[in-house]
Design an enzyme around this catalytic site. Structure first.
Site, PDB file in Angstrom:
ATOM      1  N   ARG A 175     112.261  15.937   4.687  1.00  0.00           N
ATOM      2  CA  ARG A 175     111.817  15.410   3.394  1.00  0.00           C
ATOM      3  C   ARG A 175     112.527  16.081   2.219  1.00  0.00           C
ATOM      4  NH1 ARG A 175     105.715  14.435   1.263  1.00  0.00           N
ATOM      5  NH2 ARG A 175     105.535  16.683   0.997  1.00  0.00           N
ATOM      6  N   LYS A 227     102.461   8.777   3.267  1.00  0.00           N
ATOM      7  CA  LYS A 227     101.644   8.152   2.219  1.00  0.00           C
ATOM      8  C   LYS A 227     102.368   8.120   0.873  1.00  0.00           C
ATOM      9  CE  LYS A 227      98.633  12.111   1.048  1.00  0.00           C
ATOM     10  NZ  LYS A 227      99.590  13.148   1.458  1.00  0.00           N
TER      11      LYS A 227
HETATM   12  P1  AMP Z   1     101.453  16.938  -2.768  1.00  0.00           P
HETATM   13  O1  AMP Z   1     102.597  16.627  -3.663  1.00  0.00           O
HETATM   14  O2  AMP Z   1     100.427  15.840  -2.745  1.00  0.00           O
HETATM   15  O3  AMP Z   1     101.895  17.337  -1.386  1.00  0.00           O
HETATM   16  O4  AMP Z   1     100.718  18.213  -3.401  1.00  0.00           O
HETATM   17  C1  AMP Z   1     101.388  19.447  -3.527  1.00  0.00           C
HETATM   18  C2  AMP Z   1     100.389  20.539  -3.853  1.00  0.00           C
HETATM   19  O5  AMP Z   1      99.733  20.251  -5.093  1.00  0.00           O
HETATM   20  C3  AMP Z   1      99.248  20.697  -2.858  1.00  0.00           C
HETATM   21  O6  AMP Z   1      99.619  21.458  -1.732  1.00  0.00           O
HETATM   22  C4  AMP Z   1      98.212  21.424  -3.730  1.00  0.00           C
HETATM   23  O7  AMP Z   1      98.544  22.766  -3.933  1.00  0.00           O
HETATM   24  C5  AMP Z   1      98.381  20.695  -5.058  1.00  0.00           C
HETATM   25  N1  AMP Z   1      97.497  19.505  -5.137  1.00  0.00           N
HETATM   26  C6  AMP Z   1      97.874  18.197  -5.244  1.00  0.00           C
HETATM   27  N2  AMP Z   1      96.799  17.383  -5.288  1.00  0.00           N
HETATM   28  C7  AMP Z   1      95.719  18.185  -5.195  1.00  0.00           C
HETATM   29  C8  AMP Z   1      94.320  17.956  -5.160  1.00  0.00           C
HETATM   30  N3  AMP Z   1      93.812  16.700  -5.206  1.00  0.00           N
HETATM   31  N4  AMP Z   1      93.501  19.036  -5.061  1.00  0.00           N
HETATM   32  C9  AMP Z   1      93.986  20.302  -5.022  1.00  0.00           C
HETATM   33  N5  AMP Z   1      95.290  20.577  -5.024  1.00  0.00           N
HETATM   34  C10 AMP Z   1      96.170  19.556  -5.110  1.00  0.00           C
END
Ligand code: AMP
Length: 218
Positions: free
Chosen positions: A123, A14
């Site tokens: 990744r 995504k």
């Molecule tokens: P991502 O880069 O989307 O994989 O996000 C990395 C980390 O950021 C996640 O594992 C969460 O710890 C935190 N995070 C990102 N978006 C959210 C969200 N909408 N709600 C809670 N934690 C988030």
């Protein structure tokens, strides 16, 4: 105005797909994970605690993330719409988002656990701008250097296998119920990405087809 959200486990593609789609619709790509990582560059106590939560593969609190998101989408560049990548991740977040804005399309990246684990093992990410690459199918043009901003390419701590498995469990428990939430709202479109050999370009094509089909029919 297009307001699109992407749902899917970490490593479902995504991030790369939504980064590619944003310029096509001329709207910003907003990754909440990236917003947090950028805000953590200045070290303070709350930042340290948030960093630890992320490194364990858990979600940060709804309150904090909702504040961050609200502030970001109130920016002028979101007037024409936006793509949300990684938000909402809980029913509370989806309900609050629903109170502040009508989402047009929710794209569900439907991926098996095997594909997720395999993809994540390759990744890599730009430390500066957050652009996502894949060592096998989508490497940066210059090794170790971001195509966009020439920033340093790193492997995120939370992409390590054990943390990745934890993130997958968290996804299933807390985020998967959102599929039904958006199905009921009749704005869900599914993209099946269940082949390990599917390239980021093929995933992007599938997502574009799904979005265009959804727009035609609605
Ligand atoms: P991502 O880069 O989307 O994989 O996000 C990395 C980390 O950021 C996640 O594992 C969460 O710890 C935190 N995070 C990102 N978006 C959210 C969200 N909408 N709600 C809670 N934690 C988030």
């Amino acid at each position: 105005m297009k307001k699109i959200i992407f749902l899917g486990p970490p490593g479902s593609g995504k991030g790369i797909a939504s980064q590619k789609i944003a310029p096509i619709f001329n709207i910003p790509h907003i990754s909440t994970g990236e917003l947090i990582r950028q805000s953590l560059k200045e070290e303070n106590q709350i930042g340290k605690e948030i960093k630890e939560i992320m490194e364990r593969g858990e979600l940060i609190s709804d309150e904090i993330i909702i504040e961050i998101l609200k502030e970001r989408i109130s920016n002028k560049d979101c007037n024409k719409g936006f793509i949300l990548d990684g938000f909402p991740r809980t029913i509370t977040q989806a309900e609050i988002l629903n109170q502040i804005i009508d989402i047009d399309i929710a794209v569900h990246m439907n991926v098996t656990d095997n594909v997720v684990i395999e993809r994540n093992s390759a990744r890599i990410t730009c430390k500066e701008c957050g652009k996502i690459y894949n060592l096998k199918d989508f490497p940066p043009k210059m090794q170790g250097m971001c195509n966009n901003c020439k920033g340093e390419i790193i492997r995120r701590k939370d992409d390590d296998l054990e943390i990745m498995k934890e993130r997958l469990e968290v996804y299933k428990k807390q985020t998967l119920p959102l599929i039904d939430f958006y199905k009921e709202k009749e704005i869900l479109t599914e993209v099946f990405c269940d082949k390990i050999e599917q390239t980021p370009e093929q995933t992007f094509q599938k997502v574009m087809e799904a979005i265009n089909k959804f727009i035609e029919n609605n």
